[in-house]
Design a protein around this motif. Sequence first.
Motif, PDB file in Angstrom:
ATOM      1  N   GLY A 127       5.188   1.787  -0.495  1.00 56.32           N
ATOM      2  CA  GLY A 127       3.956   1.050  -0.248  1.00 56.32           C
ATOM      3  C   GLY A 127       4.090   0.198   0.995  1.00 56.32           C
ATOM      4  N   GLY A 132      -1.345   1.632   1.727  1.00 54.63           N
ATOM      5  CA  GLY A 132      -1.520   2.383   0.492  1.00 54.63           C
ATOM      6  C   GLY A 132      -0.212   2.931  -0.042  1.00 54.63           C
ATOM      7  N   PRO A 145      -0.421  10.712   1.491  1.00 53.01           N
ATOM      8  CA  PRO A 145      -1.050   9.475   1.015  1.00 53.01           C
ATOM      9  C   PRO A 145      -1.720   9.710  -0.337  1.00 53.01           C
ATOM     10  N   THR A 147      -3.582   6.917  -2.049  1.00 55.22           N
ATOM     11  CA  THR A 147      -4.577   5.900  -2.404  1.00 55.22           C
ATOM     12  C   THR A 147      -5.552   5.598  -1.273  1.00 55.22           C
ATOM     13  N   ASP A 148      -5.808   6.574  -0.414  1.00 55.56           N
ATOM     14  CA  ASP A 148      -6.700   6.318   0.716  1.00 55.56           C
ATOM     15  C   ASP A 148      -8.123   5.966   0.298  1.00 55.56           C
ATOM     16  N   GLN A 150      -8.944   4.012  -2.316  1.00 55.02           N
ATOM     17  CA  GLN A 150      -8.952   2.827  -3.171  1.00 55.02           C
ATOM     18  C   GLN A 150      -9.517   1.615  -2.417  1.00 55.02           C
ATOM     19  N   MET A 153      -5.666  -1.150   0.294  1.00 49.04           N
ATOM     20  CA  MET A 153      -4.475  -0.377   0.644  1.00 49.04           C
ATOM     21  C   MET A 153      -3.278  -1.303   0.859  1.00 49.04           C
ATOM     22  N   THR A 172      -1.534  -4.208  -5.911  1.00 48.61           N
ATOM     23  CA  THR A 172      -2.030  -4.431  -4.561  1.00 48.61           C
ATOM     24  C   THR A 172      -1.896  -5.897  -4.165  1.00 48.61           C
TER      25      THR A 172
END
Length: 199
Positions: A127, A132, A145, A147-148, A150, A153, A172
């Motif tokens: 991370g 992300g 990747p 979590t693009d 979400q 990031m 996060t």
Amino acid sequence: MKAFFYLIFLLAAAGSVFAQTTYTDILIENSVYSEAPESIQQTKPFIRQRWFFEQRAYPNNFIPENAYANAMDQRDAMRIQNADRMPNINWVSLGPTPGYYFNYGNISSRVVTGAFHPTNPSTIYIGPANGGVWKSTDNGINWVPLTDDQPSMSMGAIAIDPTNPNIVYAGTGEATYSGASYYGRGLLNQQMRELPGSI
């Protein structure tokens, strides 16, 4: 004008309510911090200092002399004792090409957190500060990747579910408190699947 004074009164009342925070994670009931006046015990600086002390003094209510130096000595001794168990790893830079950031000169982005798959060490999750969650299944050669899409990031922590390693938790928000840290949007929980393509 009355509405203005009424608003000021409400804000002051709300502030006094929120200011009365309590320290609920006391580890040592009768520490030296218990003797402070009650009004001081509820202040945030005092609570922070007490927490810092108790994390290190538990359960004996004191921090041994040279505790930090002794811990470093123990760490070094364990490294020597377990030297034959340590794999011989040679690190090789894989990129990307460093960028330029203000007065720091040429740097690469910072990776804040990471986790290895519990049974397949070739699978790695990382991370970056504001990049992300990324996954590699070939020892870090290629990455995809995850979590693009979400709302945040910014990454602070990654953990793999011990009962189902396909489930990854990503906390996060970057907890470095620097001028270039990024806010998060809570905890992400996703059942990761193999994604096509890699970069």
